[in-house]
Design an enzyme around this catalytic site. Structure first.
Site, short mmCIF file in Angstrom:
data_model
loop_
_atom_site.label_atom_id
_atom_site.label_comp_id
_atom_site.label_asym_id
_atom_site.label_seq_id
_atom_site.Cartn_x
_atom_site.Cartn_y
_atom_site.Cartn_z
CD GLU A 1 -51.07 28.86 -11.04
OE1 GLU A 1 -51.85 27.96 -10.67
OE2 GLU A 1 -51.30 29.59 -12.00
CG HIS B 1 -42.82 10.04 2.62
ND1 HIS B 1 -42.32 9.16 3.56
CD2 HIS B 1 -42.66 11.28 3.14
CE1 HIS B 1 -41.89 9.85 4.61
NE2 HIS B 1 -42.09 11.13 4.38
NE ARG C 1 -67.39 32.26 -22.83
CZ ARG C 1 -67.99 32.72 -21.74
NH1 ARG C 1 -67.68 33.90 -21.28
NH2 ARG C 1 -68.91 32.02 -21.13
CD1 TRP D 1 -64.53 23.96 -24.55
CD2 TRP D 1 -65.65 22.79 -23.02
NE1 TRP D 1 -63.62 23.34 -23.74
CE2 TRP D 1 -64.28 22.61 -22.80
CE3 TRP D 1 -66.55 22.14 -22.19
CZ2 TRP D 1 -63.78 21.82 -21.77
CZ3 TRP D 1 -66.06 21.35 -21.17
CH2 TRP D 1 -64.69 21.20 -20.97
CB SER E 1 -64.06 32.70 -9.12
OG SER E 1 -64.35 32.51 -10.47
CD GLN E 2 -60.29 35.98 -14.85
OE1 GLN E 2 -60.49 37.17 -15.11
NE2 GLN E 2 -60.86 35.03 -15.53
CB SER E 3 -64.48 33.70 -14.84
OG SER E 3 -64.82 32.59 -14.02
CB CYS F 1 -71.24 27.23 -24.59
SG CYS F 1 -71.25 25.47 -24.81
CE LYS G 1 -59.05 33.60 -18.39
NZ LYS G 1 -57.76 33.34 -17.75
CE LYS H 1 -51.09 28.56 -15.00
NZ LYS H 1 -52.32 29.20 -14.81
CG ASN I 1 -72.87 29.67 -21.64
OD1 ASN I 1 -72.38 28.59 -21.28
ND2 ASN I 1 -72.41 30.83 -21.23
N GLY I 2 -74.60 26.51 -21.16
CA GLY I 2 -75.03 25.86 -19.91
C GLY I 2 -75.40 24.41 -20.18
CB THR J 1 -65.73 28.67 -11.70
OG1 THR J 1 -64.74 29.34 -12.48
CG2 THR J 1 -65.37 27.21 -11.57
CD GLU K 1 -53.84 26.01 -17.03
OE1 GLU K 1 -55.02 26.32 -16.97
OE2 GLU K 1 -52.93 26.77 -16.63
C1 BG6 Z 1 -60.50 26.80 -15.54
C2 BG6 Z 1 -59.37 27.60 -16.15
O1 BG6 Z 1 -60.10 25.50 -15.26
O2 BG6 Z 1 -61.01 27.43 -14.38
C3 BG6 Z 1 -58.29 27.91 -15.09
O3 BG6 Z 1 -58.81 26.90 -17.24
C4 BG6 Z 1 -58.94 28.59 -13.90
O4 BG6 Z 1 -57.31 28.75 -15.66
C5 BG6 Z 1 -60.10 27.77 -13.33
O5 BG6 Z 1 -57.97 28.77 -12.89
C6 BG6 Z 1 -60.89 28.56 -12.31
O6 BG6 Z 1 -61.47 29.69 -12.92
P1 BG6 Z 1 -61.93 30.97 -12.12
O7 BG6 Z 1 -62.46 31.89 -13.20
O8 BG6 Z 1 -63.02 30.52 -11.19
O9 BG6 Z 1 -60.77 31.53 -11.40
#
Ligand code: BG6
Ligand code: UD1
Length: 664
Positions: free
Chosen positions: A535, A558, A33, A99, A402-404, A2, A659, A539, A126-127, A407, A542
């Site tokens: 990974e 196995h 997102r 979402w 965490s990219q964002s 969201c 995202k 990809k 959002n949440g 999470t 996904e």
């Molecule tokens: C989601 C995204 O599942 O969160 C992934 O679709 C991402 O691409 C994952 O790797 C973790 O996100 P983040 O922001 O904590 O790295």
């Protein structure tokens, strides 16, 4: 997940057409997102400033993408003869991408959610509200009827309940902010909320707990030369200067309007009224909660508008794959010491960790926490951390990847680790994110905005940061100095090697063409490149929606061997490192069973890994073993990208995925 967006113009003439465009554009910036429905609320007509009510707003909600919302709004405008040229001197509009969590994607479940007939209160959220069932029961007992399956609907209804009660009791006029405070007192869960009400024309109230929320402020004064004398207080205090306010869960929706932002903190209630911003903090003390006024300074958003555009590329994922030589360079900028003679060893300097390295070294364990791609990045870096960190003891260090930085699952683990006294280290791409703020220290990966849902450049930058972390932790050990220096050299040359491997683009497109109709792709890896297998498979599944599985090559006999035949494509990662001979034997065994092989090998090894020429070989540059995952993932990212385009799927917003997963 969201996304919320709001636009308030003050003392600035804006046509309805413009207001709608700003709201729709805000939503477009949130698209990446992940979402399945959208909605907005705008005013029906201009309400003079200080008026105590106005006609109910216009609410539009639609399942599907933003463009279907835009079309339905246009349709409604035609049907009702709504004047798009109408000018609003003040206006407060709210918008949302949803979402689905509670209830299917449908207009009635989309936001803004309403307090009921008359739309006295509208809310975008959002949440997740965890106690919504109890609240719903109470509200139903008080005569409210619910139209949606959402957890959110209790919020506007609760606001109306609080508002009506205050008026019945004949209290002095209750302020919008007080209504929201009272609502917040009853909510449990994680949320960022924006409230709009015709009882409070031209005002907005936003609040948050757990979910991210930013306020952007844009001064519209003609005399720009005066701007430098304005302090933050000027931007936030009530005054008649024309200005625009923007609220969003995401900096991407703000950056094209302003870089002056306020990161709203948990428990804060932000009230936009009469051209000013007042911030009250929701504090629980001795069982009771009381609002206290908070002074906050604006900060500057470290993001450029170009970062959120596709430039010359067709898709964000494609752009982000190709910009890895540059993103890796920025990740390492100012952090690698080239050394000079025997006196000055090659080393790394991580500004965000330098005061905490001693504590990290003395930890009992170092635990990495991450989801999805971030989990894979931690897995890729684990061996070098184990190798260079040596024996560790005492308490725990927990590293949150965490990219964002938002999470929910990772944040929950962070709360747990903090409560239990661990040193919490963040590795994130988002300055000001929840993880960046809640960790004791950390490293920003500085990979630049990543918009494609499938993480690509953040993955390679995360690995590089974790390798640098291993170097920093191990920097007091003489015995590993040569090894560390070789890694520093490898890091310095890594962007060039990634540039080289990106030249495989066409070759990967050809391979994708061959695999276009396949049902499944297995990827075998081992050692450093077990993470690459996971990974790469992530990809492919996904974005191209093809089944793909990353498998530890040692496990082949196995179970997975049963799947091998002439048809199932299998990728084996067999670049030169300590596992090379073992991977060669895997290739032979698969070959003996007539497996359809794609082998990724180091430059010059094609003939030796595919003696009879029966495999398709992908040759990649060889680098230091712990950096090889950065190079090896690139052809697999390209393969996933091309497979997706050729199979006709949405590259940047794969179905059902978000995202940033901000709910559990
Ligand atoms: C989601 C995204 O599942 O969160 C992934 O679709 C991402 O691409 C994952 O790797 C973790 O996100 P983040 O922001 O904590 O790295
Ligand atoms: C910082 C500056 C950078 C500047 C450099 C100059 C920021 C964001 N970075 O970079 O612009 O060029 O100094 O020396 O201002 N942190 C966390 N958790 C995280 C990530 C970071 O607590 O998840 C903390 C760090 O401990 C540090 C701060 O945030 O205190 C900035 O981290 P980082 O940007 O990585 O630091 P530098 O690389 O030194």
């Amino acid at each position: 997940m969201c996304g919320i967006f709001a636009y308030l113009n003050f003392h600035a003439n804006k046509e309805r057409r413009h207001i709608l465009e700003v709201l729709f554009n805000g939503l477009r910036r949130l698209e990446y997102r992940g979402y399945d429905s959208a909605g907005i609320a705008i005013d029906d007509s201009l309400s003079p400033l200080h008026s105590t009510s106005s006609p109910p707003p216009l609410v539009f909600r639609q399942a599907g993408n933003i463009e279907s919302l835009v079309n339905s709004v246009n349709q409604e405008i035609t049907n009702t003869d709504l004047n798009l040229d109408e000018v609003f001197y003040f206006h407060a509009g709210i918008a949302h991408t949803r979402w689905a969590t509670h209830g299917e994607p449908a207009p009635r479940n989309s936001h803004p959610q309403s307090s009921g007939p008359g739309d006295d209160f509208l809310v975008v959220h959002n949440g997740v509200i965890t106690n919504y069932e109890v609240l719903k029961e109470t509200l139903v007992r008080h005569g409210f009827t619910f139209d949606s399956d959402t957890d959110t609907e209790v919020i506007p209804k609760l606001a109306k309940f609080v508002f009506d009660k205050a008026n019945e009791e004949g209290e002095q006029t209750v302020t919008f902010c007080e209504v929201v405070f009272e609502v917040m007192r009853h909510l449990e869960g994680a949320y960022a909320l924006i409230f709009k009400s015709w009882h409070y024309p031209n005002e907005l109230v936003a609040c948050k707990r757990g979910s991210p929320l930013l306020l952007g402020v844009k001064e519209l004064d003609q005399d720009k030369s005066n701007n430098h004398v304005f302090k933050d207080a000027h931007f936030l205090s009530k005054n008649d200067h024309p200005k625009e306010f923007f609220l969003s869960s995401d900096p991407h929706a703000l950056v094209e309007h302003t870089k002056k932002v306020l990161v709203i903190e948990d428990g804060e209630v932000v009230h936009l009224k009469d051209g000013g911003v007042s911030i009250l903090k929701f504090e629980r003390r001795n069982g009771s909660s009381r609002p206290a006024s908070v002074e906050r300074a604006l900060s500057v958003l470290e993001m450029e508008v170009e970062q959120i555009n596709k430039g010359k590329y067709d898709h964000y994922m494609q752009k982000e794959i190709h910009e890895q030589p540059e993103s890796l360079t920025t990740t390492m900028r100012g952090r690698l010491i080239r050394g000079g003679g025997s006196r000055k060893p090659k080393a790394v300097l991580l500004g965000g960790l330098k005061d905490h390295l001693k504590t990290i070294r003395r930890s009992r364990r170092i635990v990495f926490i991450g989801c999805g791609t971030s989990y894979n990045a931690a897995l890729a870096s684990r061996p070098i951390l184990e190798e260079l960190s040596g024996p560790i003891y005492r308490e725990d260090t927990a590293v949150f990847v965490s990219q964002s930085g938002e999470t929910a699952d990772t944040l929950l683990a962070l709360e747990y680790a903090r409560e239990n006294g661990a040193l919490c280290v963040g590795i994130t791409n988002t300055v000001g994110s929840s993880i960046a703020r809640k960790t004791h220290c950390g490293v920003h990966i500085n990979a630049g905005a990543e918009i494609g849902v499938a993480s690509t450049k953040a993955y390679t930058s995360q690995i590089v940061v974790m390798v640098m972390l291993a170097l920093a932790i191990g920097s007091d050990t003489i015995s590993s100095q040569t090894r560390r220096e070789a890694i520093v050299d490898g890091l310095l040359d890594l962007p060039n090697k990634v540039r080289e491997v990106l030249k495989l683009d066409e070759e990967m497109k050809d391979l994708a063409q061959l695999l276009i109709d396949e049902q499944s792709l297995l990827v075998f890896g081992r050692g450093y490149n077990y993470a690459t297998a996971l990974e790469g498979a992530l990809k492919v599944k996904e974005v191209s929606l093809m089944h793909s599985e990353g498998i530890l090559a040692g496990e082949m006999k196995h179970g997975p061997l049963a799947l091998v035949d002439e048809n199932l494509p299998i990728a084996v990662i067999a670049t030169r490192d300590a596992c090379f001979s073992k991977q060669q034997s895997v290739i032979q065994q698969l070959h003996a069973r007539k497996g359809r092989l794609i082998v990724m090998c180091s430059k010059g090894d094609a003939a030796s890994v595919s003696s009879s020429g029966s495999c398709r070989a992908i040759e990649v540059p060889q680098v230091e073993d712990c950096l090889q995952p950065v190079v090896n993932i690139v052809p697999l990212q390209l393969l996933a990208y091309h497979l997706t385009v050729l199979r006709g799927h949405n590259v940047d917003q794969p179905r059902n995925l978000a995202k940033s997963v901000t709910t559990q």
